[in-house]
Design a protein around this motif. Structure first.
Motif, short mmCIF file in Angstrom:
data_model
loop_
_atom_site.label_atom_id
_atom_site.label_comp_id
_atom_site.label_asym_id
_atom_site.label_seq_id
_atom_site.Cartn_x
_atom_site.Cartn_y
_atom_site.Cartn_z
N THR A 41 0.97 -1.00 -0.08
CA THR A 41 -0.08 -0.02 0.35
C THR A 41 0.98 1.04 0.23
OG1 THR A 41 0.00 -0.10 2.50
CG2 THR A 41 -1.89 -1.23 1.36
N GLU A 45 0.80 3.98 -2.97
CA GLU A 45 0.65 5.46 -2.45
C GLU A 45 2.24 6.71 -3.19
OE1 GLU A 45 0.34 6.21 1.49
OE2 GLU A 45 -1.34 5.55 1.73
N ASP A 46 3.11 5.59 -2.97
CA ASP A 46 4.45 6.82 -3.37
C ASP A 46 4.29 6.62 -5.10
OD1 ASP A 46 4.98 6.38 -1.57
OD2 ASP A 46 6.87 4.92 -1.41
N CYS A 48 1.45 6.86 -7.47
CA CYS A 48 0.23 7.68 -7.72
C CYS A 48 1.02 9.52 -7.10
CB CYS A 48 -0.44 7.45 -6.31
SG CYS A 48 -1.72 6.20 -7.22
N LYS A 49 1.23 9.30 -5.95
CA LYS A 49 2.01 11.03 -5.89
C LYS A 49 3.89 10.93 -6.70
CE LYS A 49 4.28 13.33 -1.71
NZ LYS A 49 5.30 12.94 -0.43
N LYS A 54 -4.52 10.89 -8.68
CA LYS A 54 -5.19 10.04 -7.68
C LYS A 54 -5.82 9.06 -7.60
CE LYS A 54 -7.82 14.84 -5.65
NZ LYS A 54 -5.87 15.55 -6.37
N LEU A 55 -5.90 7.23 -7.08
CA LEU A 55 -5.88 6.10 -6.57
C LEU A 55 -7.01 6.27 -8.04
CD1 LEU A 55 -5.21 3.28 -7.08
CD2 LEU A 55 -6.08 3.46 -4.74
#
Length: 231
Positions: A41, A45-46, A48-49, A54-55
């Motif tokens: 997870t 997040e990484d 996407c950043k 955004k997911l």
């Protein structure tokens, strides 16, 4: 346009990539045992950043479906399904050995154009999950769990190089080294980036899985190890 989140957890590698229109734009991965549940997870997040998205903006989730590690596959597939349920996105499943054969083409300068590609995933002792492909991705021998010995590939043409790679290949190298046409790729690791081409093709043809009922391709039934009795 396609924006696909790609997950690979079939081996000791935990890998997440984001691909846009068949090109990887972000990747996070680590080759370490027993960290998949902890890292996956965070890696999602990484990426996407890193890609500044955004997911909810992704178009699909692609996952390496196996064969491979029972625990790793379960973590990867459950994570992929969770995202698909929550974000109402389609699920793409890609055969792990097929993606490995695709990834081996990054070493194309090390083998001939008519070479046979033999991805191997460790299945304990001298057993591996394996199959045979040509350099165009055509599967020439079906996926199987095989115990490797000096006669394992005796039926294959001796005039074509046999390229072995993956986390199961190293333990087989010594057994197979008397076959002069065997080539070992020491730098190969599974990666979510290897899903890119096949995932994009499946997305374009709307080849999606039923999120509710999809299960990993374990190939063999899981057998839990017994703990030793206390003395």
């Amino acid at each position: 346009m396609s924006l696909i989140l790609q997950i690979e957890t079939a081996t000791t590698v935990c890998s997440v990539a984001l691909a846009k229109d068949g090109n990887v734009i972000a990747v996070q991965e680590v080759n370490e045992r027993n960290v998949h549940a902890e890292k996956i997870t965070v890696f999602i997040e990484d990426v996407c950043k890193e890609a500044n998205i955004k997911l909810a903006e992704i178009n699909a989730v692609a996952v390496s479906k196996g064969p491979g590690s029972y625990t790793g596959l379960r973590i990867g597939v459950s994570t992929a399904k969770g995202i698909c349920f929550a974000a109402d996105k389609p699920l793409i499943a890609v055969d792990t050995l097929t993606t490995m054969a695709s990834g081996a083409l990054n070493w194309r300068d090390q083998f001939n154009d008519d070479a046979l590609l033999c991805p191997m995933i460790d299945a304990r002792r001298m057993e591996v999950y394996t199959a045979i492909y040509d350099v165009h991705g055509n599967q020439l021998r079906p996926i199987a769990a095989e115990i490797i010995d000096e006669n394992s590939f005796a039926d294959l043409p001796k005039d074509r190089q046999l390229v072995i790679f993956g986390d199961g290949a190293l333990k087989c190298k010594e057994v197979l080294e008397q076959m002069h046409h065997v080539i070992y790729l020491p730098g190969f690791l599974n990666s979510a980036t290897q899903l890119t081409t096949l995932a994009a093709e499946k997305f374009a043809s709307a080849d999606f899985e039923d999120v509710a009922y999809f299960e990993p391709y374990y190939l063999k039934e899981f057998v839990a190890g017994k703990k030793p009795l206390a003395s």
